[in-house]
Design a protein around this motif. Sequence first.
Motif, PDB file in Angstrom:
ATOM      1  N   GLN A 111       0.839  -1.200   0.000  1.00  0.00           N
ATOM      2  CA  GLN A 111       0.000   0.000   0.000  1.00  0.00           C
ATOM      3  C   GLN A 111       0.869   1.243   0.000  1.00  0.00           C
ATOM      4  OE1 GLN A 111      -3.448  -0.006   2.488  1.00  0.00           O
ATOM      5  NE2 GLN A 111      -3.523   2.211   2.672  1.00  0.00           N
ATOM      6  N   THR A 112       0.537   2.189  -0.883  1.00  0.00           N
ATOM      7  CA  THR A 112       1.326   3.410  -1.004  1.00  0.00           C
ATOM      8  C   THR A 112       0.533   4.688  -0.732  1.00  0.00           C
ATOM      9  OG1 THR A 112       0.883   3.512  -3.383  1.00  0.00           O
ATOM     10  CG2 THR A 112       2.876   2.346  -2.688  1.00  0.00           C
ATOM     11  N   ALA A 113      -0.805   4.607  -0.817  1.00  0.00           N
ATOM     12  CA  ALA A 113      -1.608   5.819  -0.593  1.00  0.00           C
ATOM     13  C   ALA A 113      -3.055   5.437  -0.314  1.00  0.00           C
ATOM     14  CB  ALA A 113      -1.538   6.749  -1.803  1.00  0.00           C
ATOM     15  N   GLU A 114      -3.822   6.394   0.209  1.00  0.00           N
ATOM     16  CA  GLU A 114      -5.257   6.198   0.401  1.00  0.00           C
ATOM     17  C   GLU A 114      -5.950   7.548   0.395  1.00  0.00           C
ATOM     18  OE1 GLU A 114      -6.698   5.290   4.527  1.00  0.00           O
ATOM     19  OE2 GLU A 114      -4.596   4.801   4.849  1.00  0.00           O
ATOM     20  N   ALA A 115      -7.260   7.528   0.152  1.00  0.00           N
ATOM     21  CA  ALA A 115      -8.030   8.771   0.070  1.00  0.00           C
ATOM     22  C   ALA A 115      -9.453   8.522   0.549  1.00  0.00           C
ATOM     23  CB  ALA A 115      -8.034   9.309  -1.356  1.00  0.00           C
ATOM     24  N   GLU A 116     -10.111   9.599   0.936  1.00  0.00           N
ATOM     25  CA  GLU A 116     -11.492   9.559   1.405  1.00  0.00           C
ATOM     26  C   GLU A 116     -12.428   9.790   0.222  1.00  0.00           C
ATOM     27  OE1 GLU A 116     -14.730   9.157   3.615  1.00  0.00           O
ATOM     28  OE2 GLU A 116     -12.776   9.128   4.604  1.00  0.00           O
ATOM     29  N   LEU A 117     -13.442   8.887   0.077  1.00  0.00           N
ATOM     30  CA  LEU A 117     -14.421   9.030  -1.007  1.00  0.00           C
ATOM     31  C   LEU A 117     -15.739   9.645  -0.528  1.00  0.00           C
ATOM     32  CD1 LEU A 117     -13.923   5.677  -2.962  1.00  0.00           C
ATOM     33  CD2 LEU A 117     -13.102   7.943  -3.585  1.00  0.00           C
ATOM     34  N   THR A 118     -15.830  10.031   0.699  1.00  0.00           N
ATOM     35  CA  THR A 118     -16.973  10.725   1.344  1.00  0.00           C
ATOM     36  C   THR A 118     -18.182   9.849   1.622  1.00  0.00           C
ATOM     37  OG1 THR A 118     -18.020  11.554  -0.691  1.00  0.00           O
ATOM     38  CG2 THR A 118     -16.264  12.916   0.274  1.00  0.00           C
ATOM     39  N   ASN A 119     -18.474   8.842   0.771  1.00  0.00           N
ATOM     40  CA  ASN A 119     -19.620   7.972   1.052  1.00  0.00           C
ATOM     41  C   ASN A 119     -19.397   6.598   0.416  1.00  0.00           C
ATOM     42  OD1 ASN A 119     -20.512   8.033  -1.735  1.00  0.00           O
ATOM     43  ND2 ASN A 119     -21.385  10.053  -1.340  1.00  0.00           N
ATOM     44  N   GLY A 164     -15.267   0.252   1.932  1.00  0.00           N
ATOM     45  CA  GLY A 164     -16.145   1.220   2.596  1.00  0.00           C
ATOM     46  C   GLY A 164     -16.164   2.504   1.799  1.00  0.00           C
ATOM     47  N   HIS A 165     -15.838   3.615   2.458  1.00  0.00           N
ATOM     48  CA  HIS A 165     -15.798   4.902   1.754  1.00  0.00           C
ATOM     49  C   HIS A 165     -14.363   5.405   1.598  1.00  0.00           C
ATOM     50  CE1 HIS A 165     -15.181   6.753   5.720  1.00  0.00           C
ATOM     51  NE2 HIS A 165     -16.191   6.008   6.141  1.00  0.00           N
ATOM     52  N   ARG A 166     -13.407   4.452   1.604  1.00  0.00           N
ATOM     53  CA  ARG A 166     -12.010   4.841   1.408  1.00  0.00           C
ATOM     54  C   ARG A 166     -11.416   4.112   0.214  1.00  0.00           C
ATOM     55  NH1 ARG A 166     -10.179   8.242   4.898  1.00  0.00           N
ATOM     56  NH2 ARG A 166      -8.043   8.004   4.135  1.00  0.00           N
TER      57      ARG A 166
END
Length: 495
Positions: A188-196, A479-481
């Motif tokens: 794993q190198t990165a992650e982000a929030e998708l809000t929903n 989930g939302h990530r």
Amino acid sequence: MKIKVTNLKSILVEIISILLMVLFVYSALSKLLEFQNFQAQLGQSPLISAYTGFISYSVLIVEFLIALLLAIPKSRYIALLTSFGLMLMFTAYIVVILNYSSFVPCSCGGILEEMGWKEHLIFNIAFTILAAIASVFMATNKSKTILRLIVIAVIGSTVIVILYLYSEHTMHRENPFIRRFIQGTATQTAEAELTNNSKYYAGTDGKTIYFGDSQAPLHIIAYDTILKEKHHYKIQLERENFPFVSVQVRIAPPYFYLMDGTVPVIYKGKISDWKAKLVMYDNNYYFSKAEIIAPDKIVFRAQQLKTLYNILGTFTFKDSLQVQFAPQLLQKQIDGFFDTDGMMQFDRQSQKFIYTYYYRNQFIVADNNLNLIHRGNTIDTTTKAKLKIAHIKETGQRKIASLPATVNQLTAISNNLLFVNSKLIGRYEPKEMWKQASIVDVYNIKKNTYLSSIYIYDINKTKLKEMFVVDNYLYAIIGHRLHKFQLSKKHFNNK
């Protein structure tokens, strides 16, 4: 003086025999007490994974038997020769692992658990030499014993080489449902929030990744490939008065497509202005799935009017709508509808269309005209869908009467590599891992071979919902990530 030398040799034989007895008894007991873990470790071996069941039991029996024979003076000579053969095979195994294997698995348990592979090698060489020395000291005919040791060494080494060659072939082409998990294949190198939780992957141009929203069908969110920059776009439809039910957006730059097969309509527009024009509205062509394979060509799945079986076809938009069906691709097993349900993907690099069944261990590879290239199999053993279909007389409907046994749940494709999220546990796999992670199996569709598997760990007890691959990176929506994993080029070779 000869008596003293003879006594010294006898003492050395006794000491070596005791050391070997202790080694084999301890090793066998350690394996027996953690037998499931022992089998799981053998299952990851690049040499013997295909024969894990036979070898796991055989090694235990042989180690206990040799220890017993070593304890009996009359059988000690035979036991020492056998000890030499077994230790030499263990040594040859490590030599092949370190020098010829495509990867180095985790070390075995028991007395050697804390050792690295090089320490294992030194340890095994030492005990192999001790067994050979004791055999020669105990022999009445030393020349004949040395010859026997040479023959045993040649046979033992040959067996290991043969196991390696056949196991690799079996694991990649005739896999007996044994997964191979290689350390460092996905990091794993990165992650982000998708809000929903309603976001889904819509497409990419290699630099920007686009996401649709099932709750807000006209809204698009875009990230760069390192998941830092974020942009929001809204699609403008030239006509909106349709009874939309299941809108999906697909992006194949420089174009985007908005589709709803329940209407059925297809819009097309450019991502430069996000204005969509209607390119198809025809009540004769309802569809349940669609995949973009060219700017003016879409693969779709629909139901045949007479049989109600699933069928694949293509829409081509030129001067007028052209529809071409490929009835030979989907193969009925039970009812032709539920049993042929599956996932559609298009590999832009190789220009191949892939259809993976949900309920059986098969995927279809075709060209962009839906001409069959070959049918491949996932490594599980479910060749026929396990479904119970109920027919409701009053309405004429068909329904699944009991919970279906899903085989393949999610797929992604990139440059001849097919990634499949499997729902079935393989042989010799720890059950606790299935409570912590989702399993993704990787196949080379060009060679029609299985490569290896990846763990995608749950986040807050939420499992993998969607995945896609861009270049050498796998992206997972949990989930939302959104999580980004770098794939090892060494282990995921598409050539």
